[in-house]
Design a protein around this motif. Structure first.
Motif, PDB file in Angstrom:
ATOM      1  N   GLU A 154       0.828  -1.211   0.000  1.00 19.74           N
ATOM      2  CA  GLU A 154       0.000   0.000   0.000  1.00 19.74           C
ATOM      3  C   GLU A 154       0.863   1.263   0.000  1.00 19.74           C
ATOM      4  O   GLU A 154       0.538   2.247  -0.681  1.00 19.74           O
ATOM      5  N   SER A 155       1.953   1.238   0.723  1.00 16.43           N
ATOM      6  CA  SER A 155       2.838   2.403   0.776  1.00 16.43           C
ATOM      7  C   SER A 155       3.436   2.705  -0.593  1.00 16.43           C
ATOM      8  O   SER A 155       3.446   3.865  -1.033  1.00 16.43           O
ATOM      9  N   GLN A 213      -3.887  -2.694  -5.850  1.00 15.41           N
ATOM     10  CA  GLN A 213      -4.969  -2.420  -4.896  1.00 15.41           C
ATOM     11  C   GLN A 213      -5.957  -3.579  -4.809  1.00 15.41           C
ATOM     12  O   GLN A 213      -6.475  -3.898  -3.720  1.00 15.41           O
ATOM     13  N   GLN A 258       0.705   4.006  -2.996  1.00 14.28           N
ATOM     14  CA  GLN A 258       0.338   5.399  -2.724  1.00 14.28           C
ATOM     15  C   GLN A 258       1.384   6.344  -3.306  1.00 14.28           C
ATOM     16  O   GLN A 258       1.055   7.373  -3.922  1.00 14.28           O
ATOM     17  N   ASP A 259       2.644   6.000  -3.127  1.00 12.49           N
ATOM     18  CA  ASP A 259       3.726   6.833  -3.654  1.00 12.49           C
ATOM     19  C   ASP A 259       3.703   6.872  -5.187  1.00 12.49           C
ATOM     20  O   ASP A 259       3.873   7.933  -5.791  1.00 12.49           O
ATOM     21  N   GLY A 293       1.137   6.418  -7.113  1.00 11.11           N
ATOM     22  CA  GLY A 293      -0.026   7.183  -7.549  1.00 11.11           C
ATOM     23  C   GLY A 293       0.228   8.679  -7.541  1.00 11.11           C
ATOM     24  O   GLY A 293      -0.236   9.408  -8.424  1.00 11.11           O
ATOM     25  N   LYS A 294       0.983   9.137  -6.553  1.00 10.85           N
ATOM     26  CA  LYS A 294       1.295  10.562  -6.460  1.00 10.85           C
ATOM     27  C   LYS A 294       2.304  10.986  -7.514  1.00 10.85           C
ATOM     28  O   LYS A 294       2.215  12.083  -8.078  1.00 10.85           O
TER      29      LYS A 294
END
Length: 770
Positions: A607-608, A632, A611-612, A614-615
């Motif tokens: 997940e970490s 995901q 998230q990175d 995606g940004k």
């Protein structure tokens, strides 16, 4: 008409044209003694071969003719009265006073024109004007016809003749001239690859210096129209540059420019100005010359040292490949940190070596500096930036299309557009565009590489073989063609042919790691995990030795995904961590490592990373549509929420069958595999079977990826689920299908390593179903 004879004559139009262009006409006074010296001067100046010595405008000629007319009329004033009536010697004597001695002396040496002679002058002058105007017009017309190129013609650039003694101009000016001429959508400079091929046909080394003599022979052999010779010499602190376009068949000069640069720093822009003038003389419209004419110091660099390094890099790339080109291209941007095309060249080098993360860094810098480039290079930089850095396929494709519209003979633009279509899963469309690139550049490897891979993706294996055969017939070779040959050998279960390709990879230090990674995947596909593990280690070590750490990290991350899928979760986590340690910020490494963590049950780490990613890549088409949904969805499955997983993956689309940019035309269809697992977890056996079957039906995309092996087991499990949830004949049919699928998988893995967790599970499931 002033002499009563044609200035130029011949038995045919060709002879007349040749005379106009090359022969010195007979002086008018020799044909008609009555032609005055001043009129002869005007006629000679109008017919002068050297355009710098000819009249530069009609106004200049008109001025000289008016001056001649004035002087002629002034000389006739003394006889105007006599022209009014009959004249006799007595009447003249009666009307005149007795001459003084001085007057008598003067009259003795003067010549009074006759009436006929006086009348003839204005007629001859007028006729001469018409003759000169017609002659000059004809000369310009036929010269222009002889000089003009067409859009289908190609020209060869010879190496500059450098008499300055300064080696900084060696190769540099030729590269600069090429950049300047490439701004033209009209002119077509023979590519370096075509020059190299023609030199080989001439039994000359690829790096042979193209003197005017060699350039002319090469021009003829390549079927080009003309060659362009350049010279530079010094004159004190100034530099004299010359450009001459020569018809390589007849040897006629088609256009010529000579300019003087006030200093060394002014050489590039002065050369660019001469090239712009030459473009117009060779047939390009004034409108496009004016529109597409960025000064060379802006289109390239103002640093001759940087341009020299860039030139040497281009030469090394053409002769030895991208790895050899890198040091010089790197040197170019060290010498000029604002050299946009220097950064772009380094990006292309890394991209060719599979180092997409590194390539992205340099493409980004080139994009930031793109105003320091010509219009053609701006489009190239922007297209590659959207394609490889931001991943915006919806922007990259139109930019490549714009390049094609502006430069319809730019084969590289067609190649780029085709790749964009292939990454969206539109293989038919990609092949259509790539065939256009092939027609434009039949001796470049990239169109054949693309067509071979698109035929593979469409399961047209015979067509793939034919395309590769055509490339080999032209003596073309390369990484992607060898990849395709390996894939064909794999599909045919031809171990000897795969070994042959492995030998090719082993003989290329920069590509050895690719061959070892392919071999590792093949072993893993058959369940030979121990062999695959060893080959992966060798692939990583080979990549590090060749300064391709990103490739090594990708091979390590891919191995982590294999191990996670096979159930070796501890090893999978360790391999993913090692990959990230080797190269922490590569998109390709991170996405595979994140999915490996997710499949190995390390939800927090997965997940970490997601998230990175995606940004950092909010606009990346494949990231947002394929990779992040797969990661995901797997995380949702770990949390026992198949509905959320299916919602994340959404409906299938054509883009999910697209090739992945950073893994050399292979797509394991990870997202399709995870969707199949999600349907299994949701109890939807029929939907799950369809997803796994999709992987099997697209082996030309999947190649030897582990998903191709486990999709067989997925089909078996999906049908087994159907047999449990159905009744009667439907249940029986599903059970039969499940048994067949289990048998298919276990046959594939009949000599697999016995300790693989998923193999143990499959054998247990098969036994229960029997």
């Amino acid at each position: 008409m002033a002499t009563g004879k044609q200035t130029f004559s011949g038995s045919s139009s060709a002879e007349i044209f040749e005379a106009i262009l090359n022969r010195t006409p007979v002086t008018p006074v020799r044909l008609n003694p009555e032609v005055s010296p001043k009129l002869e001067d005007i006629i000679s100046k109008a017919l002068e071969k050297d355009k710098k010595l000819r009249y530069q405008s009609a106004a200049d000629m008109r001025t000289d003719l008016q001056r001649l007319k004035r002087d002629t009329e002034s000389g006739r004033t003394a006889v105007v009265a006599m022209e009014a009536g009959p004249v006799s010697a007595s009447s003249v004597a009666a009307a005149s006073p007795a001459p003084t001695p001085l007057a008598g002396k003067a009259s003795a040496v003067s010549t009074v024109p006759t009436k006929a002679h006086a009348i003839r002058w204005p007629i001859l002058a007028g006729v001469a004007v018409v003759a000169v105007v017609l002659g000059v017009g004809a000369w310009h017309y036929f010269a222009r016809k002889a000089q003009a190129l067409t859009e289908k013609d190609t020209i060869v650039l010879s190496d500059f003749t450098n008499t300055t003694g300064d080696t900084i101009f060696d190769d540099t000016l030729k590269t600069a001239l090429n950049v300047s001429l490439r701004q033209s959508p009209f002119l077509n400079v023979l590519s370096d690859s075509e020059v190299a091929k023609t030199l080989q046909q001439m039994t000359r080394p690829v790096g042979t210096k193209l003197t005017p003599e060699v350039a002319r022979e090469l021009c003829q052999r390549a079927g080009s129209k003309a060659y362009l010779a350049g010279t530079i010499g010094s004159l004190g602190s100034q530099y004299v540059l010359g450009l001459k376009a020569v018809n390589c068949r007849s040897g006629d000069t088609l256009a010529e420019e000579q300019v003087t640069a006030a200093s060394k720093e002014k050489v590039l822009d002065t050369l660019g100005e001469a090239a712009s003038k030459l473009r117009g003389e060779l047939g390009e419209s004034l409108a496009t010359v004016q529109k597409l004419d960025v000064p060379l110091s802006e289109a390239t660099t103002s640093s001759l040292g940087a341009l020299q390094a860039y030139s040497l890099g281009n030469k090394a790339q053409n002769e030895k490949g991208s790895a050899a080109a890198l040091p010089d291209h790197q040197r170019a941007i060290e010498l000029d940190p604002n050299f946009a095309m220097g950064y772009w060249a380094v990006g292309v080098d890394y991209g060719s070596l599979g180092e997409t993360g590194r390539a992205s860094e340099y493409f980004t810098k080139a994009f930031q500096l793109r105003e320091h480039a010509s219009e053609r290079e701006k489009l190239a930089i922007a297209a590659d930036y959207y394609a490889t850095v931001t991943g915006e396929l919806d922007k990259a494709a139109p930019t490549y299309q714009e390049r094609i519209e502006s430069y319809p003979r730019d084969s590289g633009a067609y190649v780029g557009l085709a790749v964009m279509y292939s990454e969206q899963g539109q293989y038919e469309k990609a092949a259509e565009v790539m065939r256009q690139a092939q027609r434009l550049a039949p001796d470049r490897a990239s169109p054949y590489e693309g067509l071979a891979n698109y035929a593979l993706a469409l399961q047209r294996f015979d067509e793939t073989r034919q395309t590769i055969h055509e490339a080999q017939a032209r003596k073309l070779d390369g990484l992607l063609l060898r990849n395709a040959l390996y894939a064909l050998s794999f599909f045919g279960s031809d171990s000897a042919a795969m070994a042959e390709q492995q030998q090719w990879f082993a003989g290329k230090p920069d590509y050895e790691n690719f061959g070892l990674a392919l071999a590792s995947d093949t072993e893993a596909y058959s369940g030979h995990v121990g062999k695959a593990r060893e080959l992966t280690k060798r692939a990583v070590d080979s990549a590090i030795r060749s300064d391709s750490k990103e490739n090594g990290a990708i091979w390590q991350a891919n191995a982590a995904l294999q191990q996670a899928a096979y159930g070796n979760t501890v090893e999978a986590r360790q391999s993913a961590a090692e990959a990230l340690k080797l190269v922490p910020t590569s998109q390709g490494v991170e996405v595979e490592a994140a999915l490996a963590f997710a499949m190995a049950g390390d939800t927090t780490r997965a997940e970490s990373l997601a998230q990175d990613l995606g940004k950092r890549f909010p606009l990346d088409t494949q990231m947002q549509s394929l990779w992040l949904p797969a990661i995901q969805a797997q995380v949702a499955l770990n949390k026992k929420n198949p509905a959320a997983a299916l919602n994340t993956l959404q409906a299938a689309s054509s883009i999910e069958l697209g090739q992945i940019a950073f893994v050399n035309n292979i797509s394991c269809l990870h997202h399709v595999y995870v969707r199949g697992e999600a349907y299994l977890a949701a109890g939807q056996g029929s939907a799950a079977a369809a997803e796994f079957q999709k992987i099997l039906d697209h082996s030309g995309i999947v190649w030897n990826c582990w998903t191709g092996a486990l999709a067989r087991l997925g089909v078996a499990r999906a049908n087994a689920l159907q047999s449990r949830t159905s009744q009667g004949a439907d249940a029986d049919a599903a059970r039969v299908r499940a048994l067949a699928a289990y048998k298919d998988f276990l046959t594939l893995w009949q000599d697999a390593d016995a300790d693989i967790p998923i193999l143990k599970e499959a054998k247990t499931e098969y036994a229960k179903l029997q």
